[in-house]
Design a protein around this motif. Structure first.
Motif, short mmCIF file in Angstrom:
data_model
loop_
_atom_site.label_atom_id
_atom_site.label_comp_id
_atom_site.label_asym_id
_atom_site.label_seq_id
_atom_site.Cartn_x
_atom_site.Cartn_y
_atom_site.Cartn_z
N MET A 124 33.21 41.69 46.21
CA MET A 124 33.97 41.29 45.03
C MET A 124 34.30 39.79 45.11
SD MET A 124 37.77 42.54 43.79
CE MET A 124 37.31 44.27 43.86
N ASP A 125 34.01 39.09 44.03
CA ASP A 125 34.33 37.67 43.99
C ASP A 125 35.83 37.48 43.84
OD1 ASP A 125 31.68 36.96 44.15
OD2 ASP A 125 31.39 36.86 41.97
N LEU A 126 36.34 36.46 44.52
CA LEU A 126 37.76 36.15 44.41
C LEU A 126 38.04 35.48 43.08
CD1 LEU A 126 39.02 34.77 47.85
CD2 LEU A 126 39.74 36.83 46.67
N THR A 127 39.16 35.84 42.48
CA THR A 127 39.63 35.21 41.26
C THR A 127 41.07 34.75 41.50
OG1 THR A 127 40.58 37.24 40.34
CG2 THR A 127 38.24 36.80 39.87
N PRO A 128 41.59 33.86 40.64
CA PRO A 128 42.99 33.47 40.79
C PRO A 128 43.93 34.67 40.74
CG PRO A 128 41.87 31.92 39.35
CD PRO A 128 40.90 33.04 39.62
N GLU A 129 43.61 35.66 39.92
CA GLU A 129 44.46 36.84 39.81
C GLU A 129 44.47 37.66 41.10
OE1 GLU A 129 43.53 35.11 36.12
OE2 GLU A 129 42.10 35.95 37.58
N ILE A 130 43.29 37.81 41.71
CA ILE A 130 43.22 38.53 42.99
C ILE A 130 43.96 37.75 44.07
CG2 ILE A 130 41.65 39.25 44.84
CD1 ILE A 130 39.58 39.91 42.69
N LEU A 131 43.85 36.44 44.03
CA LEU A 131 44.56 35.60 44.99
C LEU A 131 46.07 35.81 44.89
CD1 LEU A 131 43.21 33.68 47.00
CD2 LEU A 131 43.78 31.79 45.48
N LEU A 132 46.58 35.79 43.67
CA LEU A 132 48.02 36.00 43.46
C LEU A 132 48.45 37.37 43.94
CD1 LEU A 132 48.72 34.36 39.98
CD2 LEU A 132 49.43 33.52 42.22
N HIS A 133 47.62 38.37 43.68
CA HIS A 133 47.96 39.73 44.14
C HIS A 133 48.02 39.75 45.67
CE1 HIS A 133 48.27 44.05 44.40
NE2 HIS A 133 47.20 44.08 45.18
N GLY A 134 47.10 39.06 46.31
CA GLY A 134 47.12 39.00 47.77
C GLY A 134 48.42 38.42 48.29
N TYR A 135 48.85 37.31 47.70
CA TYR A 135 50.13 36.71 48.12
C TYR A 135 51.29 37.68 47.89
CZ TYR A 135 48.08 32.12 48.85
OH TYR A 135 47.34 31.06 49.33
N SER A 136 51.23 38.42 46.81
CA SER A 136 52.34 39.33 46.48
C SER A 136 52.47 40.47 47.48
CB SER A 136 52.17 39.89 45.07
OG SER A 136 51.15 40.89 45.02
N ILE A 137 51.41 40.78 48.22
CA ILE A 137 51.48 41.85 49.22
C ILE A 137 51.44 41.29 50.64
CG2 ILE A 137 50.53 43.60 47.66
CD1 ILE A 137 47.83 43.29 49.07
N GLY A 138 51.56 39.96 50.76
CA GLY A 138 51.75 39.36 52.08
C GLY A 138 50.51 38.89 52.81
N ILE A 139 49.39 38.75 52.12
CA ILE A 139 48.17 38.27 52.77
C ILE A 139 47.71 36.97 52.10
CG2 ILE A 139 47.45 40.56 53.52
CD1 ILE A 139 45.54 40.70 51.18
N PHE A 140 46.89 36.20 52.82
CA PHE A 140 46.40 34.95 52.26
C PHE A 140 44.97 34.70 52.72
CE2 PHE A 140 48.77 34.03 56.15
CZ PHE A 140 47.87 33.27 56.89
N PRO A 141 44.20 33.90 51.98
CA PRO A 141 42.78 33.71 52.30
C PRO A 141 42.52 32.52 53.20
CG PRO A 141 43.25 32.70 50.20
CD PRO A 141 44.57 33.27 50.70
N MET A 142 41.46 32.60 53.98
CA MET A 142 41.00 31.49 54.81
C MET A 142 39.48 31.56 54.95
SD MET A 142 43.77 31.28 57.97
CE MET A 142 43.19 29.65 58.48
N ALA A 143 38.88 30.43 55.28
CA ALA A 143 37.49 30.38 55.70
C ALA A 143 37.46 29.87 57.13
CB ALA A 143 36.68 29.46 54.78
#
Length: 210
Positions: A1-20
């Motif tokens: 699944m491609d990341l979108t700004p909406e998915i990113l915000l949902h991730g923050y709302s449940i306590g996770i964040f993205p990295m490479a």
């Protein structure tokens, strides 16, 4: 699944964040640290030497003047987790009003700053940079002051580095962080409700409350 700004915000709302893994790695993964770094908004440690430097400084504080430049400066190092896709996603969040930069200028030159994501009363600090001695410390201290005055209740720094610990950062458990996050998401804060403070005013307020 491609990341979108909406998915990113949902991730923050449940306590996770993205990295490479690094800037040239196209793969992005989610992180949920066992120990989480937090900067208490009433606990920034301002040394006497830092306070003296801030009082004497003519550096200017700004918000959202050059968001992409701030992200680019944070990624301009030998090792970075900010790849092209992550940079693009944060710029999209910025256009949508969910990501902000807190910047420090010497004349017209961007010399330090912090950027992050906002949800409710939470500010998720992503990265910071410094091109002058003490610039990142001053930017962080002014950012803490600004967040507190704008009604934020949580400053998530993701990990606790020695640098952040020296400035008052602390480490909390994953469960403790999730409780703090749940409470902060119920708050209503706005990063842009107030103009950025001057460095001199940050020191004065710090002195009055210490």
């Amino acid at each position: 699944m491609d990341l979108t700004p909406e998915i990113l915000l949902h991730g923050y709302s449940i306590g996770i964040f993205p990295m490479a893994e690094h800037r040239d790695d196209p793969e992005i993964f989610w992180v949920d640290p066992r120990k989480r770094g937090v900067m208490p908004l009433d606990g920034f440690h301002m040394s006497r030497s830092l306070a003296r430097a801030m009082r004497r400084s003519d550096w200017r504080v700004a918000i959202n003047t050059d968001f992409d430049g701030t992200v680019a400066a944070c990624a301009d190092r030998s090792e970075t987790w900010i790849n092209a896709e992550i940079r693009g996603l944060y710029n999209a969040l910025h256009r949508g009003g969910h990501a902000h930069s807190f910047e420090l200028y010497e004349g017209d030159a961007l010399i330090g700053g912090v950027y992050g994501v906002t949800l409710g009363g939470a500010f998720f600090g992503e990265s910071m940079f410094s091109r002058r001695t003490n610039a990142s410390k001053m930017a962080l201290g002014a950012c803490v002051d600004h967040l507190r005055r704008c009604g934020f209740t949580l400053f998530d720094t993701q990990f606790l580095t020695d640098h952040l610990a020296s400035l008052g950062g602390v480490e909390v458990s994953r469960a403790g962080y999730h409780r703090m996050l749940e409470a902060a998401l119920k708050d209503n804060a706005s990063f842009t409700m107030l103009p950025p403070p001057t460095l001199y005013d940050v020191v004065q307020r710090s002195t009055q409350t210490s």
